[in-house]
Design a protein around this motif. Structure first.
Motif, PDB file in Angstrom:
ATOM      1  N   ALA A 134       0.977  -1.208   0.145  1.00 51.98           N
ATOM      2  CA  ALA A 134       0.121  -0.092   0.123  1.00 51.98           C
ATOM      3  C   ALA A 134       0.810   1.107  -0.083  1.00 51.98           C
ATOM      4  CB  ALA A 134      -0.966   0.175   1.247  1.00 51.98           C
ATOM      5  N   GLY A 135       0.497   2.236  -0.630  1.00 54.27           N
ATOM      6  CA  GLY A 135       1.260   3.533  -0.739  1.00 54.27           C
ATOM      7  C   GLY A 135       0.300   4.605  -0.215  1.00 54.27           C
ATOM      8  N   ARG A 158       1.378 -13.876   6.092  1.00 55.34           N
ATOM      9  CA  ARG A 158       0.437 -13.126   6.857  1.00 55.34           C
ATOM     10  C   ARG A 158      -0.888 -12.913   5.891  1.00 55.34           C
ATOM     11  NH1 ARG A 158      -1.794 -11.845  11.681  1.00 55.34           N
ATOM     12  NH2 ARG A 158      -2.209  -9.694  11.742  1.00 55.34           N
ATOM     13  N   ILE A 159      -0.708 -13.012   4.517  1.00 54.30           N
ATOM     14  CA  ILE A 159      -1.828 -12.944   3.729  1.00 54.30           C
ATOM     15  C   ILE A 159      -2.642 -14.236   4.201  1.00 54.30           C
ATOM     16  CG2 ILE A 159      -2.830 -13.220   1.428  1.00 54.30           C
ATOM     17  CD1 ILE A 159      -0.299 -11.139   0.820  1.00 54.30           C
ATOM     18  N   ASP A 160      -1.969 -15.354   4.123  1.00 54.92           N
ATOM     19  CA  ASP A 160      -2.614 -16.675   4.354  1.00 54.92           C
ATOM     20  C   ASP A 160      -3.193 -16.813   5.502  1.00 54.92           C
ATOM     21  OD1 ASP A 160      -1.728 -17.606   1.777  1.00 54.92           O
ATOM     22  OD2 ASP A 160      -0.035 -18.298   2.676  1.00 54.92           O
ATOM     23  N   GLU A 161      -2.577 -16.341   6.335  1.00 52.38           N
ATOM     24  CA  GLU A 161      -3.071 -16.293   7.884  1.00 52.38           C
ATOM     25  C   GLU A 161      -4.393 -15.269   8.077  1.00 52.38           C
ATOM     26  OE1 GLU A 161      -1.757 -14.719  12.488  1.00 52.38           O
ATOM     27  OE2 GLU A 161      -0.325 -14.549  10.838  1.00 52.38           O
ATOM     28  N   ILE A 162      -4.463 -14.235   7.445  1.00 47.81           N
ATOM     29  CA  ILE A 162      -5.623 -13.223   7.972  1.00 47.81           C
ATOM     30  C   ILE A 162      -6.378 -13.091   6.782  1.00 47.81           C
ATOM     31  CG2 ILE A 162      -4.430 -12.218   9.732  1.00 47.81           C
ATOM     32  CD1 ILE A 162      -3.744  -9.748   7.982  1.00 47.81           C
ATOM     33  N   ASN A 163      -6.301 -13.515   5.494  1.00 43.56           N
ATOM     34  CA  ASN A 163      -6.970 -13.152   4.309  1.00 43.56           C
ATOM     35  C   ASN A 163      -6.329 -11.884   3.446  1.00 43.56           C
ATOM     36  OD1 ASN A 163      -8.932 -11.109   4.497  1.00 43.56           O
ATOM     37  ND2 ASN A 163     -10.180 -12.531   5.610  1.00 43.56           N
ATOM     38  N   ILE A 164      -6.635 -11.923   2.326  1.00 43.10           N
ATOM     39  CA  ILE A 164      -5.945 -10.714   1.733  1.00 43.10           C
ATOM     40  C   ILE A 164      -6.817  -9.483   1.770  1.00 43.10           C
ATOM     41  CG2 ILE A 164      -7.550 -11.236  -0.550  1.00 43.10           C
ATOM     42  CD1 ILE A 164      -3.876  -9.882  -0.599  1.00 43.10           C
ATOM     43  N   LEU A 165      -7.975  -9.471   2.092  1.00 51.62           N
ATOM     44  CA  LEU A 165      -8.680  -8.140   2.380  1.00 51.62           C
ATOM     45  C   LEU A 165      -8.086  -7.526   3.695  1.00 51.62           C
ATOM     46  CD1 LEU A 165     -10.803  -6.103   1.938  1.00 51.62           C
ATOM     47  CD2 LEU A 165     -12.612  -7.342   3.243  1.00 51.62           C
ATOM     48  N   GLN A 166      -7.893  -8.583   4.794  1.00 51.00           N
ATOM     49  CA  GLN A 166      -7.413  -8.088   6.166  1.00 51.00           C
ATOM     50  C   GLN A 166      -5.987  -7.689   5.818  1.00 51.00           C
ATOM     51  OE1 GLN A 166      -9.205  -7.083   8.501  1.00 51.00           O
ATOM     52  NE2 GLN A 166     -11.071  -7.880   7.394  1.00 51.00           N
ATOM     53  N   ALA A 167      -5.221  -8.347   4.940  1.00 51.28           N
ATOM     54  CA  ALA A 167      -3.732  -8.085   4.911  1.00 51.28           C
ATOM     55  C   ALA A 167      -3.576  -6.613   4.041  1.00 51.28           C
ATOM     56  CB  ALA A 167      -3.096  -9.147   3.914  1.00 51.28           C
ATOM     57  N   THR A 168      -4.461  -6.520   3.000  1.00 51.51           N
ATOM     58  CA  THR A 168      -4.539  -4.972   2.423  1.00 51.51           C
ATOM     59  C   THR A 168      -4.768  -3.708   3.339  1.00 51.51           C
ATOM     60  OG1 THR A 168      -5.119  -6.159   0.339  1.00 51.51           O
ATOM     61  CG2 THR A 168      -5.603  -3.719   0.636  1.00 51.51           C
ATOM     62  N   TYR A 169      -5.808  -4.041   4.424  1.00 48.16           N
ATOM     63  CA  TYR A 169      -6.267  -3.121   5.472  1.00 48.16           C
ATOM     64  C   TYR A 169      -4.670  -2.914   6.240  1.00 48.16           C
ATOM     65  CZ  TYR A 169     -10.965  -3.391   4.659  1.00 48.16           C
ATOM     66  OH  TYR A 169     -12.290  -3.188   3.892  1.00 48.16           O
TER      67      TYR A 169
END
Length: 276
Positions: A111-112, A159-170
């Motif tokens: 993210a930027g 981390r993406i695998d752990e919390i899913n891509i949407l939460q990782a994006t946040y």
């Protein structure tokens, strides 16, 4: 009102003389002057050489006019990208937020966050996907030089695998905001509302093509992630990460079937692709 073209921050309006000593400049010499001229020098070029009736010079003047018209259209487009910045101009520090890398099979989501000066009008800012790699790299440097503050956040495959891509994006977006040297007063986000942040937020669908701040954030995130994937390419050349950036291209899929996943692959994204 200040417009900034790539690497050009001062306007020169000093016209070239049509003669060198007592000799008239050749068409070749005038062409060289045009090739070296910045967009900001085009009006002076046109004023200087428009009276010259030689066919070659007239063509060069027409070329200069077309370049100037393109510049004027770009300036109008940039003004259109400032609608949200003008709407929320009562806030001192307006921050654009965007991400890249939600869809790939490998690599991080990045993210930027960018806070631009109130009167900033950097030409050619756009949704990073609409720009060439060369233009993104050029704009990356210009944005860094002209912005008040910028930051990036990065969340990796585990981390993406752990919390899913949407939460990782946040999470990446919160990191990007936290990396800013200046606390923002309001966030203009590409489509989402980020949980866990105290300042006002404005989600804008396709915001990277509608807001100059979000477009700038998109460029910073994209260049950062692309550079990371180029480094991963050196570690895992079979997968062509420099070319596909972790997306599921035919070559990437073939390498995945042949060699299996690397440590930067998202297991939750490829579990059905690598199952026996």
């Amino acid at each position: 009102m200040a417009f900034f073209a790539l690497g050009i921050f001062k306007t020169s309006v000093s016209g070239e003389e049509s003669k060198v000593g007592d000799s008239i400049k050749s068409t070749v010499e005038i062409k060289q002057i045009l090739q070296a001229a910045s967009v900001m020098e085009l009006p002076a070029f046109i004023d200087t050489y428009a009276p010259d009736q030689r066919t070659g010079v007239r063509r060069l003047v027409e070329t200069a006019r077309k370049r100037l018209e393109a510049l004027e259209k770009e300036m109008e487009r940039i003004e259109g990208l400032r609608v949200y910045e003008e709407k929320y101009k009562d806030y001192e520090f307006i921050c654009g937020i965007d991400e890249v890398g939600r869809g790939p099979l490998a690599g991080p989501v990045v993210a930027g966050a960018v806070i631009l000066p109130k009167e900033c009008r950097i030409l050619y800012i756009n949704d990073s996907k609409q720009l060439s790699e060369k233009k993104r790299e050029e704009l990356y440097d210009v944005i860094k030089e002209q912005c008040i503050a910028w930051g990036v956040g990065c969340v990796g495959p585990e981390r993406i695998d752990e919390i899913n891509i949407l939460q990782a994006t946040y999470e990446a977006m919160r990191q990007a905001v936290g990396a800013l040297s200046q606390k923002p007063d309001i966030l203009l986000n590409d489509a989402v509302t980020i949980p866990g942040l105290p300042m006002p937020q404005v989600p804008i669908v396709k915001g990277d093509a509608k807001s100059i701040s979000i477009g700038a954030a998109s460029i910073m995130a994209k260049v950062t992630r692309d550079r990371m994937m180029a480094q991963y390419h050196k570690m895992f050349p079979e997968y062509d990460f420099a070319g596909n950036k972790g997306y599921g291209s035919a070559g990437h899929m073939e390498a995945l079937r042949k060699y299996g996943p690397t440590p930067i692959h998202r297991r939750s994204f490829i579990k059905n692709l690598t199952a026996p």
